[in-house]
Structures are given as C-alpha cells and as structure tokens.
Design an enzyme around this catalytic site. Structure first.
Site, PDB file in Angstrom:
ATOM      1  N   ASN A   9     -23.832 -34.188   6.076  1.00  0.00           N
ATOM      2  CA  ASN A   9     -23.037 -34.350   4.860  1.00  0.00           C
ATOM      3  C   ASN A   9     -22.700 -35.828   4.709  1.00  0.00           C
ATOM      4  OD1 ASN A   9     -21.085 -34.335   2.854  1.00  0.00           O
ATOM      5  ND2 ASN A   9     -19.507 -33.365   4.141  1.00  0.00           N
ATOM      6  N   LYS A  11     -21.147 -37.229   2.364  1.00  0.00           N
ATOM      7  CA  LYS A  11     -19.900 -37.467   1.611  1.00  0.00           C
ATOM      8  C   LYS A  11     -20.148 -38.544   0.545  1.00  0.00           C
ATOM      9  CE  LYS A  11     -17.419 -35.941   5.634  1.00  0.00           C
ATOM     10  NZ  LYS A  11     -16.169 -35.897   6.390  1.00  0.00           N
ATOM     11  N   HIS A  93     -15.421 -27.800   1.015  1.00  0.00           N
ATOM     12  CA  HIS A  93     -15.153 -28.724   2.125  1.00  0.00           C
ATOM     13  C   HIS A  93     -13.657 -29.051   2.126  1.00  0.00           C
ATOM     14  CE1 HIS A  93     -15.071 -32.388   4.508  1.00  0.00           C
ATOM     15  NE2 HIS A  93     -16.209 -31.982   5.033  1.00  0.00           N
ATOM     16  N   GLU A  95     -12.129 -31.729   2.429  1.00  0.00           N
ATOM     17  CA  GLU A  95     -11.741 -32.887   1.610  1.00  0.00           C
ATOM     18  C   GLU A  95     -11.592 -32.474   0.150  1.00  0.00           C
ATOM     19  OE1 GLU A  95     -14.878 -35.410   3.028  1.00  0.00           O
ATOM     20  OE2 GLU A  95     -13.852 -35.510   4.950  1.00  0.00           O
ATOM     21  N   GLU A 165     -14.669 -25.855  10.221  1.00  0.00           N
ATOM     22  CA  GLU A 165     -14.373 -27.264  10.462  1.00  0.00           C
ATOM     23  C   GLU A 165     -12.868 -27.451  10.594  1.00  0.00           C
ATOM     24  OE1 GLU A 165     -17.632 -30.077   8.971  1.00  0.00           O
ATOM     25  OE2 GLU A 165     -16.376 -29.606   7.258  1.00  0.00           O
ATOM     26  N   GLY A 171     -13.803 -36.530  11.240  1.00  0.00           N
ATOM     27  CA  GLY A 171     -13.722 -37.989  11.167  1.00  0.00           C
ATOM     28  C   GLY A 171     -12.739 -38.600  12.147  1.00  0.00           C
ATOM     29  N   SER A 210     -16.463 -34.202  13.791  1.00  0.00           N
ATOM     30  CA  SER A 210     -16.784 -35.245  14.777  1.00  0.00           C
ATOM     31  C   SER A 210     -17.957 -34.885  15.685  1.00  0.00           C
ATOM     32  CB  SER A 210     -15.553 -35.592  15.626  1.00  0.00           C
ATOM     33  OG  SER A 210     -14.567 -36.199  14.829  1.00  0.00           O
TER      34      SER A 210
HETATM   35  P1  PGA Z   1     -17.420 -35.764  10.676  1.00  0.00           P
HETATM   36  O1  PGA Z   1     -17.363 -34.916   9.311  1.00  0.00           O
HETATM   37  O2  PGA Z   1     -18.635 -35.332  11.403  1.00  0.00           O
HETATM   38  O3  PGA Z   1     -17.480 -37.195  10.217  1.00  0.00           O
HETATM   39  O4  PGA Z   1     -16.174 -35.450  11.415  1.00  0.00           O
HETATM   40  C1  PGA Z   1     -17.713 -33.568   9.296  1.00  0.00           C
HETATM   41  C2  PGA Z   1     -17.522 -33.019   7.909  1.00  0.00           C
HETATM   42  O5  PGA Z   1     -16.527 -33.356   7.258  1.00  0.00           O
HETATM   43  O6  PGA Z   1     -18.369 -32.248   7.401  1.00  0.00           O
END
Ligand code: PGA
Length: 251
Positions: A9, A11, A93, A95, A165, A171, A210
């Site tokens: 992803n 983003k 997601h 976010e 997640e 992140g 992560s």
């Molecule tokens: P990350 O993000 O691997 O940077 O933690 C995962 C995600 O938000 O899908």
C-alpha cells in the site's frame, strides 16, 4: 490452503519512476509462489496495471466512493476503477477511518460497491492503542467485522479479504507479536464461522502494521495468517521483493 498474499500500500507516496523501477524488478525477480498486490495512488492505477502486466503483480486502488456515477467532484467510483482495468481495491484503511471519518456503514457500502463491480475488496479492521490497553481490542474488531457480516451474504463475503491492522502498529515500527496477531486472526475466523455456519467462506486474513522482511516468516507461520499488508516497506523495491520472497517460502 491459501497461497501467501503480500499486498503493498503506497498510500499518498511514490512516483512514476518508482513504478517503472518496481515493475522492471518484479518482471525478472518475482517469486512464483506468492500472490502480490500493489495498491497505488489512483493517478497511477491505470499505468501501473499496464506496467505490471508482464509480472504477476495485480495493481489496484486504495479507496473508492460507493455512490453511482454522478455529480461528486473529485471522487472515483467502482465503475471508473473497472473502466481502467482495476480489479482490486483497499477499503476502510484506518487512515481513512481516522483522518477522513469513514464509518463502518461507509466501509460496508464501499465493500458492496466493489463486489457489485467484480472488484475484490481488501477490507481493513483494527483497534487503537487506547482500545487495546482498555482490553477492548477484540470487541472493536468484532464490531467492524459484524457490520460487514450483517450486510453481506456468505457468497458475497467469499470475495472479501480482511486485513487486521492494529492502528498502534501502523508506521510505528512496533509490530504486533506473532502470538497476538495470531490470536486476533483466530478470533476473526471464529467470528465469521459463528455467523455464517457451514456456508462460511475460507476467508484470506492478512496482518498489517510495520511489516518488514525480517518479521514475515514468523507471521506467516501462524495458522490463521494468510498474508501481509505492507505500507512503508512497499516503497522500497528491494525490501518489498524480499518480503515477497520470504512469504513465498514461509508456508
Ligand atoms: P506500515 O503500514 O507497514 O507502514 O506500518 C501498513 C498499512 O497502513 O497498511
């Protein structure tokens, strides 16, 4: 038994040159035994699909609007995604839920819009740190899954992939332990079985938060984890390839 699925992803990141670099690398080095998805910013989806067509990487979108086509300036619906050959899409997601206020109801509508257009939805669920510390993680995730189950028949759910997640792991370089991740995945699987009974689909469940190459093997060795959703590390061609290579031999 599912093949492992590694979904990247990007983003709101990336560039045309990264797309070319990654497509070139995957054409020659992609492991055969791993399904790979790349969820790109929508402006790159069409060219991404073309560039990855020779590699076995599926390219898709990170979001869509659930409405039918019409006067919704700036939005992209399922039929527009389908028009450019998009067959997979991330939905809900954290976010989008946290920053853009997306509700369970909207997540359900988006999931249905995908299914209605033969786009396979990868739906994200997960709890915040405060919710985990309060001992509410399972309840929160069960609520998110519950909203989906109430709205989808077993046949519709069969095309859904779910990514767990934990928001505190996204992140942050703080990966959930394989045991904690497995416990939540097992709980999600049990929740689906309890609801759908004998019709229950064998849903692919991914872990995200992560994920780096060095933790993938242990995660994928867990019985209920079928793949990983990768944010930051999917922006680095070598690391993303390494994750796919590790996943290909992990199960
Ligand atoms: P990350 O993000 O691997 O940077 O933690 C995962 C995600 O938000 O899908």
């Amino acid at each position: 038994m599912h093949r492992p699925l590694v979904a990247g992803n990007w983003k709101m990141n990336g560039s045309k040159s990264l797309l070319v670099e990654m497509a070139t690398a995957f054409r020659s080095r992609q492991p055969a035994a791993c399904d790979t998805w790349l969820l790109l910013p929508s402006v790159f989806v069409e060219s991404g699909i073309k560039q990855f067509s020779a590699a076995t990487v599926q390219v898709g979108a990170q979001n869509l609007n659930w409405r039918l086509p019409g006067a919704f300036t700036g939005e992209i619906d399922a039929s527009l995604l389908k028009e450019v050959g998009c067959r997979i899409c991330l939905v809900g997601h954290s976010e989008r839920r946290q920053i853009f206020g997306e509700t369970d109801d909207e997540v359900v509508k988006k999931t249905k819009a995908c299914i209605d257009h033969d786009i396979q939805p990868l739906v994200c669920v997960g709890e915040t740190l405060l919710e985990r510390q309060a001992g509410e993680a399972q309840q929160i995730v069960a609520g998110q899954i519950g909203a989906l189950m109430e709205a989808l028949t077993a046949a519709q759910m069969a095309s859904v992939i779910i990514a767990y997640e934990p928001i505190w792991a996204i992140g942050t370089h703080e990966v959930a332990s394989a045991d904690d991740a497995q416990a939540m995945h097992a709980e999600i699987r049990r929740t689906l079985k309890d609801f759908y009974g004998p019709q229950c689909p064998d849903t692919r469940l991914l872990y995200g938060g992560s994920v780096r190459a060095n933790g993938v093997k242990e995660l994928l060795e867990q019985p209920d984890i079928n793949g990983v959703l990768v944010g930051g590390a999917s922006l680095n061609t070598n690391e993303f390839l390494e994750i796919c290579n590790t996943a290909a031999v992990a199960v």
